[in-house]
Structure formats: structure tokens, C-alpha cells
Design a protein around this motif. Structure first.
Motif, short mmCIF file in Angstrom:
data_model
loop_
_atom_site.label_atom_id
_atom_site.label_comp_id
_atom_site.label_asym_id
_atom_site.label_seq_id
_atom_site.Cartn_x
_atom_site.Cartn_y
_atom_site.Cartn_z
N ALA A 150 0.80 -4.25 6.20
CA ALA A 150 -0.43 -5.09 5.49
C ALA A 150 -1.60 -4.29 5.74
CB ALA A 150 -0.47 -6.51 6.02
N GLN B 246 -6.55 3.43 -2.38
CA GLN B 246 -7.76 3.21 -1.94
C GLN B 246 -8.62 4.30 -1.79
OE1 GLN B 246 -6.84 1.98 1.95
NE2 GLN B 246 -6.52 -0.26 1.69
N GLY C 49 0.82 -1.07 -0.01
CA GLY C 49 -0.12 -0.10 -0.18
C GLY C 49 1.00 1.29 -0.16
N PHE C 50 0.50 2.24 0.48
CA PHE C 50 1.11 3.72 0.51
C PHE C 50 2.35 3.33 1.31
CE2 PHE C 50 -2.94 5.55 -0.32
CZ PHE C 50 -2.72 6.50 -1.29
N ALA C 51 2.38 2.66 2.49
CA ALA C 51 3.63 2.46 3.31
C ALA C 51 4.69 1.81 2.67
CB ALA C 51 3.15 2.23 4.65
N ASP D 91 3.11 -8.99 -1.76
CA ASP D 91 1.80 -8.50 -1.65
C ASP D 91 0.73 -9.75 -2.17
OD1 ASP D 91 0.26 -5.34 -1.18
OD2 ASP D 91 -0.76 -6.91 -2.17
N ARG D 92 -0.38 -9.85 -1.76
CA ARG D 92 -1.59 -10.67 -2.23
C ARG D 92 -1.76 -10.33 -3.74
NH1 ARG D 92 -5.65 -8.99 1.72
NH2 ARG D 92 -5.42 -10.36 2.87
N ASP E 35 -1.65 1.96 8.22
CA ASP E 35 -2.85 1.54 8.93
C ASP E 35 -2.79 0.39 9.80
OD1 ASP E 35 -4.13 3.52 7.58
OD2 ASP E 35 -5.53 2.16 6.30
N VAL F 55 0.32 -13.85 2.65
CA VAL F 55 1.21 -14.06 3.67
C VAL F 55 0.13 -14.83 4.87
CG1 VAL F 55 2.26 -13.07 5.69
CG2 VAL F 55 3.01 -12.23 3.27
N VAL G 57 -2.53 -10.22 9.18
CA VAL G 57 -0.85 -10.44 9.50
C VAL G 57 -0.61 -9.96 10.62
CG1 VAL G 57 1.30 -9.66 8.63
CG2 VAL G 57 -0.48 -10.39 6.83
N TYR H 8 -12.31 -1.63 0.80
CA TYR H 8 -10.99 -1.56 1.14
C TYR H 8 -10.03 -2.05 -0.02
CZ TYR H 8 -12.63 -0.23 5.88
OH TYR H 8 -13.36 0.48 6.67
N LEU I 82 -4.45 7.69 7.53
CA LEU I 82 -4.43 8.25 6.25
C LEU I 82 -3.42 7.73 5.29
CD1 LEU I 82 -5.06 12.07 7.23
CD2 LEU I 82 -6.67 10.29 6.03
N GLY I 83 -3.59 7.99 4.16
CA GLY I 83 -2.82 7.90 2.87
C GLY I 83 -1.18 8.52 3.19
C1 LIG Z 1 -12.25 3.97 0.90
C2 LIG Z 1 -11.29 4.72 1.28
C3 LIG Z 1 -10.96 6.07 1.04
C4 LIG Z 1 -9.96 6.73 1.52
N1 LIG Z 1 -9.72 7.85 1.26
C5 LIG Z 1 -8.58 8.46 1.82
C6 LIG Z 1 -8.32 10.00 1.42
O1 LIG Z 1 -8.96 10.60 0.66
N2 LIG Z 1 -7.08 10.29 1.88
C7 LIG Z 1 -6.02 9.78 2.65
O2 LIG Z 1 -5.19 10.22 3.10
N3 LIG Z 1 -6.43 8.56 2.76
C8 LIG Z 1 -7.56 7.82 2.63
N4 LIG Z 1 -7.96 6.61 3.12
C9 LIG Z 1 -7.03 5.71 3.97
C10 LIG Z 1 -5.76 5.44 3.14
O3 LIG Z 1 -6.20 4.85 1.88
C11 LIG Z 1 -5.16 4.53 4.08
O4 LIG Z 1 -4.64 5.17 5.23
C12 LIG Z 1 -3.84 3.94 3.65
O5 LIG Z 1 -4.22 3.03 2.33
C13 LIG Z 1 -3.02 2.87 4.09
O6 LIG Z 1 -1.66 2.39 3.54
P1 LIG Z 1 -1.11 1.22 4.12
O7 LIG Z 1 0.15 1.22 3.19
O8 LIG Z 1 -1.09 1.37 5.51
O9 LIG Z 1 -2.12 -0.11 3.57
P2 LIG Z 1 -2.94 -0.51 2.38
O10 LIG Z 1 -3.26 0.81 1.45
O11 LIG Z 1 -4.07 -0.87 2.97
O12 LIG Z 1 -2.00 -1.36 1.77
C14 LIG Z 1 -2.00 -2.83 2.39
C15 LIG Z 1 -1.43 -3.82 1.48
O13 LIG Z 1 -1.31 -5.10 2.17
C16 LIG Z 1 -1.58 -6.11 1.29
N5 LIG Z 1 -1.89 -7.31 2.21
C17 LIG Z 1 -2.93 -7.18 3.22
N6 LIG Z 1 -2.88 -8.60 3.69
C18 LIG Z 1 -1.82 -9.25 3.02
C19 LIG Z 1 -1.45 -10.55 3.14
N7 LIG Z 1 -1.90 -11.33 3.85
N8 LIG Z 1 -0.69 -11.29 2.30
C20 LIG Z 1 -0.18 -10.33 1.26
N9 LIG Z 1 -0.43 -9.10 1.02
C21 LIG Z 1 -1.51 -8.25 2.14
C22 LIG Z 1 -2.84 -5.35 0.57
O14 LIG Z 1 -3.08 -6.41 -0.70
C23 LIG Z 1 -2.55 -4.03 0.25
O15 LIG Z 1 -1.73 -3.80 -1.10
C24 LIG Z 1 -9.03 5.98 2.61
C25 LIG Z 1 -9.29 4.61 2.71
C26 LIG Z 1 -10.48 3.92 2.34
C27 LIG Z 1 -10.61 2.48 2.51
#
Ligand SMILES: Cc1cc2nc3c(=O)[nH]c(=O)nc-3n(C[C@H](O)[C@H](O)[C@H](O)COP(=O)(O)OP(=O)(O)OC[C@H]3O[C@@H](n4cnc5c(N)ncnc54)[C@H](O)[C@@H]3O)c2cc1C
Length: 415
Positions: free
Chosen positions: A106, A42, A13-15, A34-35, A297, A79, A264, A126, A312-313
Motif C-alpha cells: 500500500a 508516481q 502501485g509498482f509492487a 486499491d482505493r 515503499d 482498506v 494500512v 504522492y 524506488l519504483g
Molecule cells: C513524486 C515522486 C517521484 C518519484 N520518482 C521516482 C523515479 O524517478 N524513479 C523511481 O524509481 N522511483 C521514483 N519514485 C518512487 C516510486 O514511485 C515508489 O518507490 C513506488 O511507487 C513504490 O511503489 P509501491 O507499489 O510500493 O507503492 P505505490 O506506488 O505508492 O502504490 C501504493 C498503492 O496502494 C494504494 N493504497 C494505499 N493505501 C490504500 C488503502 N488504504 N486502501 C486501498 N488502497 C490503498 C494506493 O492507491 C496505490 O495505488 C517517486 C515517487 C514520487 C512520490
């Protein structure tokens, strides 16, 4: 395939993407697992679900993203388990990989707070898969309504009055108001409804009072009915029940009611804090697990003042970059630094030409067309890939000028 790396990042994801790019740029041998074989954006999933933009606008392949970094590899796998002491990651295919440093990024999953029927009958939002599933359900419900003649309609309840719920309810209401009447018989849109519900008294509860009021007013003008101040007690296949004893009919219930850390992290053995997330140290490492970082997240992160950061992203993206910096220090015998988050504020799109924003640490408030333009600018910049940016801009312009939904075939147009 090699089974040993300097760093393994779980989740792109973003992180995770920010961390892999920064590590790849420094030549660190890093594996992203990643899966999916693609990064998903998102914040615009609700627009995929409502056919405003296409799946290819919010996705980009990891291999394409990292092709400039030869030390970065990608594995598409689910994972199943991580061992935070042995620094291993095991996939559902049974492969185990080892690294000096693990990064758990994750993300989150829907938190249904044990509400009966919610997991079975509500639609979370999500992932791209969730968005496509919700979009399909909407098309099927509209087609069924059309078959029911003059009495047919689609009732939607969106649970959760935060930014995700507000954006989703607003987009569905605009579809009912402007798009559905073009494609379906008169009765369908007239008999349809979208409710936005939450147990707290206001939509966008974390925003300033003026922005809350603006959002509520604009949603109602767009046709969203608000039911605030009463929690959902049950989600049924055809309706939603509330703590105040009332019910609403609903063929489609969207769950934007909360987040918890994904499986995870929950199965990692690390101590879980609020929302099942890991309360990380200021330098983003996990307490009690040397060489393990938890980001985005999946974590409860704090800024330099010790204030809790939202899910947040921008927080996730900055944390990914920061963690890469600290990992480079780990690998070279340097000093880790506490995460210094640059607060850019937050925003929410409400509908056509309408948004609210609170910019920067000082929370400069904006509403209306100016906030809408700010929202557009930020999302164009955040989107990954130039093709994705151009394509999304074309879709938005087309939508703005013609109320078209070119990303899904919504049934036969009326003669
Ligand atoms: C509908 C929606 C709207 C949003 N709008 C905004 C916005 O306008 N502005 C903003 O700043 N933020 C927004 N957010 C929040 C933002 O998208 C999240 O905070 C951000 O995506 C978190 O990033 P992350 O890298 O922690 O996780 P994620 O982006 O959720 O990425 C997690 C990754 O882990 C992978 N993964 C998970 N489990 C496994 C596993 N078991 N095996 C392999 N891979 C796995 C997933 O496939 C995914 O690619 C929104 C969120 C949603 C759901």
C-alpha cells in the motif's frame, strides 16, 4: 462477489501490479484491492502538477491492465484494516475478504516529522489527486498575482532536496522562466520565486559529488534559489520558518521532505522499523506473520548482500515479481528464495536537457544531455501502456520545441 481468494494484494502501485500480473499469468486466484480503479505512475506526478503531461498519461485502469488474466480480479475500495494472523482484509464499506496469502503493497505517505503546520499548509506529491491539487493551487496563485498588477508574484518553497524535490523545483522554475511570461503580464514571472530547501548541505545528497554539484549549478541557472543546511521548523499559510531563525515567504509550499509507510501497514500490528515500514525477511515475508508479504515503499527490503534498498519504483516492481514467485512456491509446497535485486542505479531529471544518472551497481556517472536521454528512455519504458507512452512523448516533444503547457489552461494569453 467472491470473498475468498488464494492471494489478496492490497495496493496497485509498482509492487502490487507486478505481483498480480505474475500471479495472474500462473492462473492463481488473486484479488487486487486499491482505493482507485487505476494504477498511478508516481515518478511523473511532478510533471502533472506543472502541466507538462496530462493525468491520463500517468494513469491506467487495473481492469485494462489485467484483462488477459481471468484469475485476477479487482476491487475498488479503501482498506480500513488488515488482520495479519487471520489473513483478512476489511474495507471501509464493511466488507471482509479472506485469502491464504496476503500481500501488503500500500505504499507510502508523506512524513512531516511533526513539523508544525506542514500537514495543514504544505502540498504533498504522492498521488494524482495531490498533483492536480498542487497544479490548481499554482494556477489560482498565478491568477491572483495577475490581479495584483505589477507587484504580483508567486512564491514557492519546495521542502526536500532529494530527487522528488529537485525535479519539482526545476519544473516550476522552468515554468516561471519560459511559460508564465507567455501567458501572464511581465511582473508575474519577475516577482515570483522558487526556493529549494533542505536541512542537509547538498541537493541530491545520496548522489556522487559531481552529480550533486551539477544539479545545484543547473537548478540555480534555471532560477531555483537554494537554501541548504537548515531544517524547516514551521510551515505557515504564507511562509516557511527555519531552524537558523530565517523565514521565506511562500504561498505554495511543496512537501518532498520524506516518506513513511501508509496507514494500512501502520495499523496492521506488524513491528514497524525505520520510516514506519516493516523490516521484511530476505524472502519478503513479514516476521511473525506467516503467509504475509510486505513489499515496495511499505517495507524495508534488503538485497542478497543484506544492503538496505531505497524506496524506488524499480525495487518495488522487482519485489512484486519476486514475491509472486515465492507465493507460487508457498501454494505448491516449494521453497521460497531470498530476494535478489538487480540494481539498475538511479537518476533525476533537473530540467530541459539536464539530468543526472548513476547507472547500475557500479554507479556509472552521467550528467547533462546523455543523462537526460537515459532518463527519457527509462521513463518511457517504465510507463504503463502504449497510449500513455506515445502521449507523454508527444507532450515532451511539444514542451521541448515550444515551451507549451497544453495540459492546463493557464489563464488568458497576453495580447
Ligand atoms: C513524486 C515522486 C517521484 C518519484 N520518482 C521516482 C523515479 O524517478 N524513479 C523511481 O524509481 N522511483 C521514483 N519514485 C518512487 C516510486 O514511485 C515508489 O518507490 C513506488 O511507487 C513504490 O511503489 P509501491 O507499489 O510500493 O507503492 P505505490 O506506488 O505508492 O502504490 C501504493 C498503492 O496502494 C494504494 N493504497 C494505499 N493505501 C490504500 C488503502 N488504504 N486502501 C486501498 N488502497 C490503498 C494506493 O492507491 C496505490 O495505488 C517517486 C515517487 C514520487 C512520490
Amino acid at each position: 462477489m467472491d470473498k475468498s481468494f488464494e492471494v489478496i494484494v492490497v495496493g496497485g502501485g509498482f509492487a502490487g501490479v507486478a505481483a498480480v500480473k505474475a500471479l495472474g499469468r500462473s492462473g492463481v486466484k488473486v484479488l487486487l484491492i486499491d482505493r482507485n480503479n487505476y494504477h498511478q505512475f508516481q515518478p511523473l506526478l511532478y510533471q502533472v502538477a506543472t502541466a507538462q503531461i496530462g493525468v491520463s498519461d500517468v494513469t491506467r485502469t487495473f481492469r485494462g491492465m489485467f484483462q488477459r488474466y481471468p484469475s485476477a480480479s479487482v476491487l475498488t475500495a479503501n482498506v480500513a484494516a488488515v488482520d495479519v494472523q487471520a489473513h483478512t482484509v476489511t474495507t471501509t464499506d464493511g466488507d471482509t475478504f479472506h485469502a491464504k496469502i496476503l500481500v501488503l503493497a500500500a505504499g507510502a505517505a508523506a512524513n512531516y516529522f511533526n513539523t508544525p503546520g506542514a500537514e495543514e499548509h504544505a502540498y504533498p506529491l504522492y498521488s494524482v489527486t495531490d498533483a492536480v491539487r498542487l497544479g490548481n493551487a499554482m494556477v489560482h496563485a498565478l491568477d491572483a498575482a495577475q490581479r495584483n498588477g505589477s507587484s504580483g508574484g508567486v512564491h514557492v518553497v519546495v521542502v526536500g532536496g532529494g530527487p522528488t524535490g529537485v525535479e519539482t523545483a526545476g519544473a516550476i522554475a522552468e515554468n516561471f522562466k519560459y511559460v508564465i511570461p507567455k501567458y501572464y503580464s511581465d511582473g508575474v514571472a519577475a516577482n515570483s520565486s522558487v526556493h529549494l530547501v533542505d536541512m542537509v548541505p547538498n541537493v541530491l545528497n545520496a548522489f556522487a559529488d559531481k552529480n550533486k554539484a551539477y544539479a545545484a549549478r543547473h537548478l540555480q541557472q534555471a532560477g531555483v534559489r537554494l537554501k541548504m543546511g537548515s531544517g524547516v521548523t514551521e510551515v505557515r499559510p504564507d511562509g516557511v520558518d527555519f531552524a537558523d531563525g530565517t523565514s521565506l515567504p511562500s504561498q505554495i509550499t511543496v512537501w518532498a521532505g520524506g516518506l513513511k509507510a501508509g496507514a494500512v501497514v501502520a495499523g496492521s500490528g506488524l513491528d514497524q522499523g525505520r520510516g514506519g515500514r516493516i523490516d521484511v525477511n530476505p524472502d519478503l515475508t513479514a516476521p511473525g506473520a506467516p503467509g504475509v508479504y510486505v513489499l515496495g515503499d511499505a517495507a524495508n527490503m534488503t538485497d542478497a548482500r543484506g544492503d538496505k534498498l531505497p524506496q524506488l519504483g524499480s525495487c518495488a516492481q522487482q519485489a512484486g515479481k519476486w514475491a509472486a514467485r515465492n507465493i507460487r512456491a508457498d501454494l505448491t509446497g516449494g521453497q521460497r528464495e531470498p530476494f535478489a535485486y538487480r540494481d539498475k542505479g538511479y537518476m533525476a531529471m533537473i530540467g530541459r536537457g539536464a539530468a543526472v544518472a548513476e547507472i547500475g551497481r557500479k554507479r556509472i556517472e552521467m550528467q547533462g544531455p546523455l543523462a537526460f536521454l537515459a532518463w527519457l528512455g527509462v521513463h518511457v519504458v517504465l510507463l504503463s501502456g502504449n497510449r500513455q507512452r506515445i502521449s507523454a512523448l508527444i507532450s515532451w516533444a511539444d514542451d521541448y520545441l515550444t515551451h507549451s503547457r497544453s495540459h492546463v489552461v493557464l489563464g488568458a494569453p497576453r495580447d
